[in-house]
Design an enzyme around this catalytic site. Structure first.
Site, PDB file in Angstrom:
ATOM      1  N   GLU A  19       3.392 -21.021 -24.254  1.00 19.01           N
ATOM      2  CA  GLU A  19       2.190 -20.605 -22.023  1.00 19.01           C
ATOM      3  C   GLU A  19       1.454 -21.197 -23.125  1.00 19.01           C
ATOM      4  O   GLU A  19       0.101 -21.124 -22.021  1.00 19.01           O
ATOM      5  CB  GLU A  19       2.316 -18.715 -22.416  1.00 19.01           C
ATOM      6  CG  GLU A  19       3.814 -18.351 -22.418  1.00 19.01           C
ATOM      7  CD  GLU A  19       4.012 -16.862 -21.698  1.00 19.01           C
ATOM      8  OE1 GLU A  19       4.028 -16.407 -21.202  1.00 19.01           O
ATOM      9  OE2 GLU A  19       4.020 -15.849 -23.056  1.00 19.01           O
ATOM     10  N   ARG A  43      -4.595 -17.025 -12.942  1.00 20.02           N
ATOM     11  CA  ARG A  43      -3.366 -17.257 -11.372  1.00 20.02           C
ATOM     12  C   ARG A  43      -3.695 -16.102 -10.912  1.00 20.02           C
ATOM     13  O   ARG A  43      -2.693 -16.036  -9.745  1.00 20.02           O
ATOM     14  CB  ARG A  43      -2.224 -16.923 -12.933  1.00 20.02           C
ATOM     15  CG  ARG A  43      -2.024 -15.530 -13.540  1.00 20.02           C
ATOM     16  CD  ARG A  43      -0.748 -15.956 -14.784  1.00 20.02           C
ATOM     17  NE  ARG A  43       0.437 -15.029 -14.011  1.00 20.02           N
ATOM     18  CZ  ARG A  43       1.727 -15.167 -15.153  1.00 20.02           C
ATOM     19  NH1 ARG A  43       1.321 -15.140 -16.070  1.00 20.02           N
ATOM     20  NH2 ARG A  43       2.838 -14.630 -14.195  1.00 20.02           N
ATOM     21  N   CYS A  46      11.275 -20.408 -18.355  1.00 19.71           N
ATOM     22  CA  CYS A  46      11.453 -19.580 -17.766  1.00 19.71           C
ATOM     23  C   CYS A  46       9.932 -19.102 -16.593  1.00 19.71           C
ATOM     24  O   CYS A  46      10.532 -17.611 -16.067  1.00 19.71           O
ATOM     25  CB  CYS A  46      11.400 -18.150 -18.004  1.00 19.71           C
ATOM     26  SG  CYS A  46      10.259 -17.664 -19.672  1.00 19.71           S
ATOM     27  N   HIS A  97       2.003 -12.024 -10.225  1.00 19.53           N
ATOM     28  CA  HIS A  97       2.893 -10.715 -10.079  1.00 19.53           C
ATOM     29  C   HIS A  97       3.381 -10.424  -9.013  1.00 19.53           C
ATOM     30  O   HIS A  97       4.524 -10.031  -8.567  1.00 19.53           O
ATOM     31  CB  HIS A  97       2.625  -9.912 -11.195  1.00 19.53           C
ATOM     32  CG  HIS A  97       2.698 -10.026 -12.282  1.00 19.53           C
ATOM     33  ND1 HIS A  97       1.347 -10.423 -13.596  1.00 19.53           N
ATOM     34  CD2 HIS A  97       3.557 -10.512 -13.375  1.00 19.53           C
ATOM     35  CE1 HIS A  97       2.245 -11.050 -14.821  1.00 19.53           C
ATOM     36  NE2 HIS A  97       3.328 -10.729 -14.867  1.00 19.53           N
TER      37      HIS A  97
END
Ligand code: PEP
Ligand code: MG
Length: 557
Positions: free
Chosen positions: A415, A449, A486, A186
């Site tokens: 996902e 991530r 996306c 993020h």
């Protein structure tokens, strides 16, 4: 002397400025005894630190206005609470240092608050923040959280949580560098949203001395520490030339032979809309509605607040497509009132759609707010669910949309590898797919991530990820439905060509990447993109895939 460090470039452009570090949580000051004759001086030091902290909180409140002002003023009052101050004085008189006495006095008060009913318990975090600020001031270390600075700076942090984002002033943050965080973390997404150059996964970044001048190249991942005048001029010139070339490209996304690939924007709320419009986004491909919820981790935003926020986004794209993703809470975006706190692996726990199916009231409010926000507008509203695992999930989401009376297309994000593997089955329930390649990479490679050391595995060029994308895109083509991307993969111009070659029907990304992707796509034919995709998939590593695609795309159309 100039030195160069290398991380992973995640947001294009060059930023040159002084380093400011994101303050980390304050360490517990050591217990040390002071001689009695120093007590008065220590008490004065403590009082000055308290007064300066209260003044700073009040000033920040005046600047922020609204609800934030009320919170900051309440914190300023806490700092000056006479009983707390008397306790600090007593502890210093008994031989404690100023910082330790503040720390201990606040800890005692904290225990009292925590046990005094739910409302008071919720103030504990505010009290901790006040304590940390006073102690940091006394220790002479950076304030916790976003740096206090009137001058623009390059922000260095270990990693940035979405909750930090609310506090960043985009006019002051020239660029970002983080030690942790992969290309899909993020922090990377936030940097793109702010439109500032960024490098992540750069070991040793936090050791760079505060105030050092650095140059961040967000395209190459280079960080130049104390760059020479010549290096600065060279970087600034290259960035300017790039900007000018990009400004010359405009219009809808398409390959050179006219195969249309709508270029959409990823946004976190109405604040990101102007940049999206300016970049020529043809709509919104991912509206991350959780940012609306992160403002207050204790309660969901009211229906009216949601309607207002959704409507202002929908109005900005009168004829365009706006894909709204329902709340994606959990894992790295926890919400106190929804996310379980006792899960051993939150990324594999109750998050995304799973959370919403456990809290149907939250989902229903969001869907009816969306229905009302879209009423009377010509916009093409699409609504999608995050973390759909199987057909059962897809059906549950579609049912919730129908029950809410939503006049929109319902879609599923891909996902989780299972969703890509069984994409045709999902498409029996929903009308479109959107590949969230950030999480898809995380779950395909079992690589968190948020962990910078695993960035090799989060690389969206990994051939296994390309295979899963191809599976989903093929399924959508067979079903006559659309399948966009996306995730951050869409913002890499070369990879955008490969995704197009794999059959992806739209690309959604942070607004600043749109001109780069548009210009690159316009230089290649669809057949070339398809050849590049096949060449990339025929390799075994991300680097080989990138090189293979690059070789095909550098050939004449
Ligand atoms: C993704 O996972 O690729 C995605 C777009 O969702 P987020 O990054 O918000 O998890
Ligand atoms: Mg995701």
């Amino acid at each position: 002397m100039e030195t160069t460090l290398r991380g992973v470039g995640v947001s294009h452009g060059v930023a040159i400025g002084q380093v400011r570090h994101m303050g980390t949580a304050v360490l517990e000051p050591p217990v040390k005894e002071i001689p009695a004759e120093e007590a008065e001086r220590e008490q004065q030091r403590a009082r000055h630190a308290v007064e300066a902290t209260a003044a700073d909180l009040t000033a920040r409140g005046n600047l922020a206005g609204g609800e934030a002002q009320a919170v900051l003023e309440a914190q300023a009052l806490m700092a000056q609470d006479p009983e707390l101050m008397a306790d600090v004085d007593r502890r210093i008189a008994a031989g404690g240092t100023a910082e330790r006495s503040v720390y201990d006095a606040f800890s005692r008060y904290r225990e009292l608050l925590a046990g005094a009913g739910e409302y008071m318990a919720q103030r504990v975090a505010d009290l901790d923040d006040v304590r940390n600020r006073i102690v940091a001031r006394l220790l002479g270390v950076p304030m916790p959280g976003v740096p206090d600075s009137d001058e623009p700076y390059v922000l260095i942090a270990r990693d940035l949580a979405p909750a930090d984002t609310a506090l960043l002033d985009p006019t002051l943050v020239l660029g970002f560098v983080t030690e942790e965080g992969g290309p899909t973390s993020h922090s990377a997404i936030l940097a793109r949203a702010l439109g500032v150059p960024a490098v992540v996964a750069l070991p040793g970044a936090s050791e760079i001395t505060e105030g050092t001048v650095v140059a961040v190249d967000g395209s190459t991942g280079d960080l130049f520490v104390e760059p020479s005048g010549a290096k600065r001029a060279e970087l600034a010139k290259a960035a300017e030339e790039r900007r000018a070339a990009l400004a010359a490209s405009s219009g809808p996304g398409a390959t050179s032979d006219g195969h249309k690939v709508p270029l959409l924007a990823n946004i976190g709320g109405p604040g990101d809309v102007p940049a999206a419009v300016e970049a020529g986004a043809e709509g919104v491909g991912l509206f991350r509605t959780e940012f609306l919820f992160l403002d207050d981790s204790k309660n969901a935003p009211s229906r009216d607040k949601q309607i207002q926020s959704y409507r202002s986004v929908l109005e900005a794209f009168p004829e365009g497509r706006v894909v709204v993703r329902v709340l994606d809470a959990g894992a790295d975006k926890p919400l106190d009132f929804l996310t379980p706190t006792d899960e051993p692996n939150p990324a594999l726990g109750v998050r995304g759609l799973r959370t919403l199916l456990d809290h149907p009231d939250i989902l229903a409010t969001q869907l009816t707010a969306l229905a009302e926000a879209a009423e009377g507008l010509p916009v093409h509203l699409d609504v999608m669910a995050p973390m759909v695992a199987d057909r059962h999930d897809a059906r549950a989401f579609a049912d919730a949309c129908r029950t809410a009376g939503l006049n929109a297309k319902f879609g599923a994000m891909v996902e989780i590898p299972s969703a890509a593997l069984r994409a045709r089955s999902l498409l029996q329930e929903v009308e479109f797919l959107s590949l969230g390649t950030n999480d898809l990479a995380q779950y395909t490679f079992a690589a968190d991530r948020q962990v910078g050391a695993l960035s090799r595995l989060q690389d969206p060029w990994q051939p296994a990820l390309l295979d899963l994308i191809a599976l989903a895109a093929d399924a959508a083509r067979t079903e006559g439905k659309s399948c966009g991307v996306c995730g951050e993969a869409a913002s890499d111009p070369l990879l955008a060509c490969v995704l197009t070659g794999l059959g992806v029907t739209s690309l959604s990304m942070g607004a600043t990447a749109i001109p780069y992707v548009r210009a690159t796509l316009a230089n290649h034919t669809l057949a070339q993109c398809e050849r590049a995709a096949a060449a990339a998939r025929a390799t075994d590593t991300a680097d080989e895939a990138r090189r293979a695609a690059q070789a095909v795309l550098s050939e004449e159309g």
